[in-house]
Design a protein around this motif. Structure first.
Motif, PDB file in Angstrom:
ATOM      1  N   SER A 155       0.830  -1.203   0.000  1.00  0.00           N
ATOM      2  CA  SER A 155       0.000   0.000   0.000  1.00  0.00           C
ATOM      3  C   SER A 155       0.863   1.250   0.000  1.00  0.00           C
ATOM      4  O   SER A 155       0.615   2.195  -0.757  1.00  0.00           O
ATOM      5  N   LEU A 156       1.882   1.269   0.828  1.00  0.00           N
ATOM      6  CA  LEU A 156       2.760   2.433   0.922  1.00  0.00           C
ATOM      7  C   LEU A 156       3.541   2.656  -0.369  1.00  0.00           C
ATOM      8  O   LEU A 156       3.780   3.800  -0.757  1.00  0.00           O
ATOM      9  N   ALA A 157       3.912   1.573  -1.043  1.00  0.00           N
ATOM     10  CA  ALA A 157       4.670   1.694  -2.282  1.00  0.00           C
ATOM     11  C   ALA A 157       3.882   2.412  -3.366  1.00  0.00           C
ATOM     12  O   ALA A 157       4.463   3.011  -4.282  1.00  0.00           O
ATOM     13  N   GLU A 192       3.318   7.345  -6.651  1.00  0.00           N
ATOM     14  CA  GLU A 192       2.730   7.392  -7.988  1.00  0.00           C
ATOM     15  C   GLU A 192       1.331   7.997  -7.944  1.00  0.00           C
ATOM     16  O   GLU A 192       0.937   8.762  -8.844  1.00  0.00           O
ATOM     17  N   LEU A 193       0.569   7.699  -6.918  1.00  0.00           N
ATOM     18  CA  LEU A 193      -0.762   8.287  -6.779  1.00  0.00           C
ATOM     19  C   LEU A 193      -0.681   9.807  -6.722  1.00  0.00           C
ATOM     20  O   LEU A 193      -1.459  10.506  -7.383  1.00  0.00           O
ATOM     21  N   ILE A 194       0.239  10.320  -5.937  1.00  0.00           N
ATOM     22  CA  ILE A 194       0.363  11.773  -5.799  1.00  0.00           C
ATOM     23  C   ILE A 194       0.681  12.416  -7.141  1.00  0.00           C
ATOM     24  O   ILE A 194       0.161  13.482  -7.474  1.00  0.00           O
ATOM     25  N   ALA A 227      -7.812   6.870   0.415  1.00  0.00           N
ATOM     26  CA  ALA A 227      -8.727   6.506   1.504  1.00  0.00           C
ATOM     27  C   ALA A 227      -8.673   5.008   1.762  1.00  0.00           C
ATOM     28  O   ALA A 227      -8.702   4.555   2.920  1.00  0.00           O
ATOM     29  N   ARG A 228      -8.581   4.211   0.695  1.00  0.00           N
ATOM     30  CA  ARG A 228      -8.518   2.758   0.874  1.00  0.00           C
ATOM     31  C   ARG A 228      -7.199   2.337   1.515  1.00  0.00           C
ATOM     32  O   ARG A 228      -7.171   1.443   2.360  1.00  0.00           O
ATOM     33  N   ILE A 229      -6.105   2.967   1.114  1.00  0.00           N
ATOM     34  CA  ILE A 229      -4.817   2.658   1.738  1.00  0.00           C
ATOM     35  C   ILE A 229      -4.870   2.978   3.230  1.00  0.00           C
ATOM     36  O   ILE A 229      -4.441   2.172   4.079  1.00  0.00           O
TER      37      ILE A 229
END
Length: 256
Positions: free
Chosen positions: A157-159, A163-165, A180-182
Motif C-alpha cells: 500500500s505504501l509503495a 505514484e498516486l500523488i 482513503a482505501r490505503i
C-alpha cells in the motif's frame, strides 16, 4: 458491450491463449467486493503454470485492446497474469508476468508488450482475489494462492503512494479514493471497496475535509469519467485533503 460479455470474452481469450497452462482465472475488485460503479474496471487475475511466451503475450494484448475500453459502453479491463510459482510460497515483492490496464494503452499502441516485473501491489490483488472467491475458470483461489501477511499488505500500500500523488491532477477521484482505501487498510487490515473506504475515512476526517471526499465517492457511484466535474471550491480542497490523508497514513507507517 455488457460487463458479463466482456468477462466472458476475457475468459475465452485466456483459455484459448494459454490452454492447460491456465490454472485458474478470478474476478476481483469492485465487481465482487461491493459492486461496479459507472467507471469501474473489470479486474481479472489469471494464475498460470509457467511464464507466457512472446506469442502469448502478443495474443493477449491484441485481444484485450479489442475487449477493453473507456467509453460508457465498454468498461476498462485490468488483467494481471501471475505464475503460481512466483507467489506460492508467498514472498515480497512478488513478480507479475503480464499486466494490461487502460492507462497503458498508448504505450501498447506504440509497440510495448507487457513483460515480467516486480509488482508490489500483487499483495493487494491476491488478497482481494482470495476475499472475493469468484472463479471464472479453475478451482477456488485458496487452492492456488497463499494468504498475504498484513505487513506485506502495508508495504504494498505504501509503495503505491508516490505514484498516486503524481496522478492527482489527471485522475483526482481515483487518487482520493485509493488513498482513503490505503488509509483504511493500514488502520483496520481490511481491503474495502473504494466507496466503502471513503465512508470509513469520512468518519475519521475533520468536517472541512469531508465535502471533497464525499464528492469523489459520489462520482465513483454515479458518474462516468466523461461526466466528472469539480467546482472551484471543491478543487481548492483537494490538496489539503491529500495532505491530511498522507499525514494519517504516515503516522500508521511509523507506528509499524
Amino acid at each position: 458491450m455488457e460487463s458479463n460479455e466482456q468477462i466472458e470474452r476475457t475468459t475465452d481469450l485466456l483459455r484459448h491463449t494459454l490452454g492447460p497452462d491456465l490454472l485458474g482465472s478470478y474476478l476481483h475488485g469492485s465487481a465482487v467486493l461491493g459492486g461496479l460503479g459507472p467507471a469501474s474496471d473489470l479486474d481479472v487475475l489469471a494464475v498460470t503454470r509457467r511464464g507466457l511466451t512472446e506469442s502469448e503475450r502478443r495474443a493477449l494484448l491484441a485481444g484485450l485492446l479489442q475487449i477493453s475500453g473507456l467509453s460508457r459502453a465498454v468498461r476498462p479491463v485490468e488483467l494481471t497474469v501471475v505464475v503460481q510459482g512466483e507467489v506460492r510460497p508467498w514472498r515480497f515483492p512478488p513478480t507479475g508476468d503480464f499486466l494490461y490496464g487502460e492507462w497503458l494503452r498508448a504505450a501498447y499502441r506504440a509497440g510495448e508488450v507487457p513483460r515480467p516485473a516486480p509488482m508490489p501491489d500483487l499483495a493487494l490483488v491476491l488478497t482481494m482475489t482470495l476475499a472475493g472467491n469468484h472463479p471464472l475458470t479453475g478451482p477456488p483461489p485458496a487452492e492456488l494462492l497463499d494468504p498475504v501477511p498484513h505487513a506485506d499488505l502495508v508495504q504494498a500500500s505504501l509503495a503505491a503512494v508516490p505514484e498516486l500523488i503524481r496522478e492527482l491532477e489527471e485522475d483526482t477521484r481515483n487518487v482520493l479514493l485509493t488513498l482513503a482505501r490505503i488509509w483504511s487498510t493500514l488502520a483496520t487490515g481490511v481491503i474495502r471497496p473504494k466507496d466503502e473506504a471513503a465512508g470509513w475515512a469520512l468518519e475519521q476526517l475533520a468536517p472541512e475535509h469531508r465535502p471533497v471526499l464525499e464528492h469523489a465517492a459520489y462520482l465513483y457511484r454515479n458518474r462516468h469519467y466523461t461526466e466528472e466535474t469539480w467546482s472551484p471550491q471543491l478543487r481548492a480542497g483537494v490538496r489539503p485533503l491529500v495532505a491530511e490523508m498522507f499525514t494519517r497514513i504516515d503516522t500508521l507507517r511509523r507506528r509499524g
